[in-house]
Design a protein around this motif. Structure first.
Motif, mmCIF file in Angstrom:
data_model
loop_
_atom_site.group_PDB
_atom_site.id
_atom_site.type_symbol
_atom_site.label_atom_id
_atom_site.label_comp_id
_atom_site.label_asym_id
_atom_site.label_seq_id
_atom_site.Cartn_x
_atom_site.Cartn_y
_atom_site.Cartn_z
ATOM 1 N N LEU A 5 67.166 73.025 55.960
ATOM 2 C CA LEU A 5 66.027 73.379 57.300
ATOM 3 C C LEU A 5 67.213 73.316 58.375
ATOM 4 O O LEU A 5 67.053 73.928 59.557
ATOM 5 N N ALA A 6 67.730 71.961 58.736
ATOM 6 C CA ALA A 6 68.732 72.051 59.914
ATOM 7 C C ALA A 6 69.356 72.523 60.071
ATOM 8 O O ALA A 6 69.200 73.036 61.896
ATOM 9 N N ASN A 7 69.972 73.609 59.172
ATOM 10 C CA ASN A 7 71.225 74.194 59.476
ATOM 11 C C ASN A 7 70.495 75.863 59.790
ATOM 12 O O ASN A 7 71.009 76.663 60.610
ATOM 13 N N ALA A 8 69.343 75.935 59.046
ATOM 14 C CA ALA A 8 68.612 77.349 59.460
ATOM 15 C C ALA A 8 68.128 77.225 60.701
ATOM 16 O O ALA A 8 68.262 78.143 61.634
ATOM 17 N N GLU A 9 67.823 75.967 61.406
ATOM 18 C CA GLU A 9 67.184 76.061 63.221
ATOM 19 C C GLU A 9 68.682 75.900 63.662
ATOM 20 O O GLU A 9 67.916 76.914 64.844
ATOM 21 N N HIS A 10 69.555 74.980 63.466
ATOM 22 C CA HIS A 10 70.396 75.526 63.845
ATOM 23 C C HIS A 10 70.985 77.243 64.131
ATOM 24 O O HIS A 10 71.215 77.806 65.201
ATOM 25 N N ARG A 11 71.355 77.950 63.062
ATOM 26 C CA ARG A 11 71.563 79.391 63.174
ATOM 27 C C ARG A 11 70.237 79.743 64.239
ATOM 28 O O ARG A 11 70.767 80.915 64.448
ATOM 29 N N GLY A 58 47.258 81.901 43.509
ATOM 30 C CA GLY A 58 47.557 81.753 44.960
ATOM 31 C C GLY A 58 46.886 80.663 45.966
ATOM 32 O O GLY A 58 47.048 79.520 45.217
ATOM 33 N N LEU A 59 46.590 80.595 47.354
ATOM 34 C CA LEU A 59 45.965 80.141 48.207
ATOM 35 C C LEU A 59 44.871 80.326 49.176
ATOM 36 O O LEU A 59 44.527 81.390 48.737
ATOM 37 N N ALA A 60 44.056 79.734 49.244
ATOM 38 C CA ALA A 60 42.835 79.798 49.357
ATOM 39 C C ALA A 60 42.725 79.889 51.097
ATOM 40 O O ALA A 60 44.121 79.884 51.691
ATOM 41 N N THR A 61 41.943 80.591 51.972
ATOM 42 C CA THR A 61 41.738 81.104 52.710
ATOM 43 C C THR A 61 42.244 80.977 53.910
ATOM 44 O O THR A 61 42.882 80.197 54.449
ATOM 45 N N ALA A 62 41.479 78.949 53.631
ATOM 46 C CA ALA A 62 41.888 77.895 54.871
ATOM 47 C C ALA A 62 43.390 77.176 54.264
ATOM 48 O O ALA A 62 43.868 76.283 55.761
ATOM 49 N N GLU A 63 43.924 77.991 53.509
ATOM 50 C CA GLU A 63 45.263 77.239 53.614
ATOM 51 C C GLU A 63 46.567 78.179 53.735
ATOM 52 O O GLU A 63 47.755 77.649 53.782
ATOM 53 N N LEU A 64 45.912 79.256 53.567
ATOM 54 C CA LEU A 64 47.325 80.573 54.529
ATOM 55 C C LEU A 64 47.651 80.461 55.556
ATOM 56 O O LEU A 64 48.603 80.527 56.351
ATOM 57 N N GLY A 65 47.156 79.954 56.848
ATOM 58 C CA GLY A 65 47.820 79.377 57.927
ATOM 59 C C GLY A 65 48.444 78.318 58.099
ATOM 60 O O GLY A 65 49.469 77.956 58.726
ATOM 61 N N GLN A 66 48.539 77.251 56.744
ATOM 62 C CA GLN A 66 49.568 76.119 57.102
ATOM 63 C C GLN A 66 50.446 75.968 55.760
ATOM 64 O O GLN A 66 50.956 75.633 55.426
ATOM 65 N N ALA A 67 50.920 77.242 55.555
ATOM 66 C CA ALA A 67 51.828 77.675 54.222
ATOM 67 C C ALA A 67 53.272 77.589 54.428
ATOM 68 O O ALA A 67 53.984 76.855 54.095
ATOM 69 N N GLY A 68 53.423 77.901 56.086
ATOM 70 C CA GLY A 68 54.372 77.335 56.668
ATOM 71 C C GLY A 68 55.096 76.048 57.235
ATOM 72 O O GLY A 68 55.327 75.540 58.199
ATOM 73 N N THR A 69 54.036 75.318 57.169
ATOM 74 C CA THR A 69 53.762 74.345 58.151
ATOM 75 C C THR A 69 54.918 73.339 56.989
ATOM 76 O O THR A 69 55.071 73.407 55.540
ATOM 77 N N ARG A 70 56.252 72.369 58.047
ATOM 78 C CA ARG A 70 57.116 71.416 56.716
ATOM 79 C C ARG A 70 56.598 70.389 56.333
ATOM 80 O O ARG A 70 54.787 69.725 56.733
ATOM 81 N N PHE A 71 56.255 70.251 55.181
ATOM 82 C CA PHE A 71 56.310 68.876 54.182
ATOM 83 C C PHE A 71 54.803 69.294 53.370
ATOM 84 O O PHE A 71 54.170 68.708 52.971
ATOM 85 N N LEU A 74 59.536 77.660 53.002
ATOM 86 C CA LEU A 74 58.526 78.464 53.533
ATOM 87 C C LEU A 74 59.300 78.302 55.655
ATOM 88 O O LEU A 74 59.150 78.864 56.679
ATOM 89 N N ALA A 75 58.982 77.106 55.720
ATOM 90 C CA ALA A 75 59.899 76.089 56.900
ATOM 91 C C ALA A 75 61.246 77.096 57.753
ATOM 92 O O ALA A 75 61.707 77.518 57.516
ATOM 93 N N ILE A 76 61.945 77.120 56.299
ATOM 94 C CA ILE A 76 63.536 77.405 56.164
ATOM 95 C C ILE A 76 63.853 79.013 56.361
ATOM 96 O O ILE A 76 64.468 79.049 56.943
ATOM 97 N N ALA A 77 62.828 79.444 55.532
ATOM 98 C CA ALA A 77 62.884 80.856 55.959
ATOM 99 C C ALA A 77 61.813 81.808 57.201
ATOM 100 O O ALA A 77 62.515 82.380 57.449
ATOM 101 N N GLU A 78 60.981 80.215 57.724
ATOM 102 C CA GLU A 78 60.676 80.715 58.882
ATOM 103 C C GLU A 78 61.372 81.317 60.391
ATOM 104 O O GLU A 78 62.026 81.972 60.896
ATOM 105 N N GLN A 79 62.292 79.975 59.824
ATOM 106 C CA GLN A 79 63.502 80.221 61.267
ATOM 107 C C GLN A 79 64.496 80.417 60.922
ATOM 108 O O GLN A 79 64.874 81.632 61.365
ATOM 109 N N VAL A 109 57.047 86.210 58.956
ATOM 110 C CA VAL A 109 57.026 85.909 57.995
ATOM 111 C C VAL A 109 55.131 86.137 57.444
ATOM 112 O O VAL A 109 54.730 85.383 58.580
ATOM 113 N N GLU A 110 54.554 86.618 57.236
ATOM 114 C CA GLU A 110 53.515 86.714 56.631
ATOM 115 C C GLU A 110 52.273 86.635 55.238
ATOM 116 O O GLU A 110 53.382 86.789 54.281
ATOM 117 N N CYS A 111 52.042 85.719 54.922
ATOM 118 C CA CYS A 111 51.297 84.960 54.069
ATOM 119 C C CYS A 111 49.513 85.927 53.595
ATOM 120 O O CYS A 111 48.804 85.853 54.922
#
Length: 463
Positions: A295-301, A398-411, A427-432, A441-443
């Motif tokens: 994640l640190a490398n992705a943020e730097h990139r 899959g994920l519930a509708t309420a969970e889709l917006g949190q999929a990229g949240t760290r941890f 997903l946080a690394i991929a999003e960076q 990134v779309e879920c």
């Protein structure tokens, strides 16, 4: 900013030039028109005086000679009539019976002076008619009508207008050059400061903004340089802390794993469960450390890409998807997941093969882990307008509708998947990595159940 400032300055310059040139053009045309009218009025007065003398002594020879010589010299027609409207002199084809001439003769016999009322312009070409009565007061003994050519005066006005407009153009050009120089003097330091801010915001080594321009900008650049030095020092310390921490943690974790593995043969059967829990937690710590570093490398990139032009990067997403799916086939088979790749034409994405492969690994790992045994996972690539899309779809829970917006949240991890190994950073690394290339990134949920994750990036151009 430079364009806006330059537009305002140039608009002011154009208004100033127009405010100076337009009245000057009008004055020039008016003066030349007055000169023409004054000259032809003097000629008419002279002819009227000669006609009055001829009416008194009955000798029209002098009048005829003067009028004929005038018409030959200037090419302008003259008509002189007596009090009974009988022609005395007619030159250059103009006759007293002509309707326009007849109206002027009637007015002159009523002791009216007729002169042009408008102002000439460069495009004026129609001749003007002037009339004067012969005699004064109630003793009008005839009329003189002159057809004046305006071509020479119009050409003179055109020349003067050309000189005025040329001067206005030179003045406008000088204003443009001065405005460009002034805006460059003001805006160039702002551009350098903006570039330095972008570099600093990306987490790259800060560039000192060169002082220049007005005193206020030089003071701002100096203050920014001091701030940039402080921020760069703090970021460098943070990077060093991450690097040192990872190095210091890896060795103890490796040593700890060796010691724990060496204890396995000496532990009683009753301790097997505890031993399994310890090794699982140790493995989770190793994966968490790896993901934190990724994640640190992705943020730097991503920071580097925000200030570096990466539009030249491109790769064949279809080929990368097929290659990564082949690498993950053994893992999918072991998990009881059917993994396949949808066939399709080559899709060129604006990223490197390494970046897309890293993102594909994250999406495939998540899909295989969370879809569950018996699920189907499919990857495909296609274009959507100006964008290229890499998609991983599964028919798992899959994920519930309420969970889709949190999929990229760290941890963050869904409660239903707490028992599955993972750090919640994939997903946080991929999003960076994706946002650094200008993508997203779309879920989304799939029907009847499952999850669809898309990587959307601008299309690249084939080499």
């Amino acid at each position: 900013m430079r364009t806006r400032v330059l537009t305002v300055v140039l608009a002011f310059a154009v208004l100033a030039v127009a405010g100076f040139a337009v009245p000057l053009l009008g004055v020039t045309a008016s003066q030349r028109t007055q000169r023409l009218v004054a000259a032809r009025t003097a000629d008419l007065d002279r002819f009227a005086s000669l006609a009055e003398q001829a009416a008194g002594n009955g000798d029209t020879g002098v009048l005829t000679a003067e009028v004929t010589r005038y018409s030959e010299l200037y090419g302008e027609a003259v008509v002189v009539v007596d009090a009974r409207r009988a022609p005395v002199v007619q030159t250059n084809g103009m006759r007293s019976a002509d309707p326009a001439v007849s109206r002027l003769v009637d007015a002159a016999l009523r002791n009216q002076r007729i002169s042009p009322g408008g102002t000439l312009r460069p495009w004026s070409r129609d001749d003007e008619l002037l009339a004067r009565p012969v005699g004064t007061g109630t003793r009008v003994s005839g009329a003189v009508v002159l057809r004046a050519s305006v071509r020479a005066a119009a050409d003179d006005i055109a020349l003067r207008w050309a000189l005025v407009l040329a001067g206005a153009g030179l003045f406008a050009a000088a204003c443009v050059l001065l405005a460009r120089a002034a805006t460059r003097w003001v805006v160039r330091p702002l551009h350098r400061l903006d570039h330095a801010v972008g570099t600093l915001a990306a987490g790259l080594p800060a560039e000192h903004a060169r002082a220049g321009g007005p005193p206020e900008l030089r003071q701002l650049a100096t203050a920014f340089n001091r701030m940039a030095d402080a921020v760069t020092t703090a970021l460098e310390q943070q990077r060093r802390l991450v690097a040192d921490t990872s190095h210091q943690l890896r060795n103890p974790l490796a040593a700890l794993r060796l010691r724990i593995d060496s204890l396995q043969s000496r532990l009683p059967a009753s301790a097997a469960r505890t031993y399994g829990g310890v090794t699982a937690e140790l493995e989770r710590m190793e994966h968490l450390l790896d993901d934190l570093l990724a994640l640190a490398n992705a943020e730097h990139r991503a920071g580097e890409l925000s200030v570096i032009d990466g539009r030249e990067a491109r790769c064949d997403a279809t080929a990368v998807a097929a290659a990564q799916a082949q690498l993950w086939q053994p893992v999918a088979a072991q998990a009881g997941v059917h993994l396949d790749v949808a066939p399709g034409p080559s899709v060129i994405m604006s990223c490197t093969e390494g970046e897309l492969a890293q993102v594909a690994d994250i999406l495939l790992d998540n899909a295989i882990k969370y879809a569950g045994s018996g699920a189907h996972v499919r990857t495909c690539c296609f274009t959507a307008g100006p964008d290229a899309v890499f998609e991983v779809r599964d028919d798992g829970p899959g994920l519930a509708t309420a969970e889709l917006g949190q999929a990229g949240t760290r941890f963050w991890r869904s409660e239903r998947h707490r028992d599955v190994r993972g750090s919640g950073l994939g997903l946080a690394i991929a999003e960076q990595l994706v946002t650094g290339r200008g993508g997203r990134v779309e879920c989304a949920a799939t029907e009847p159940h499952g999850l669809r994750v898309r990587i959307v990036l601008p299309q690249g151009h084939s080499a």
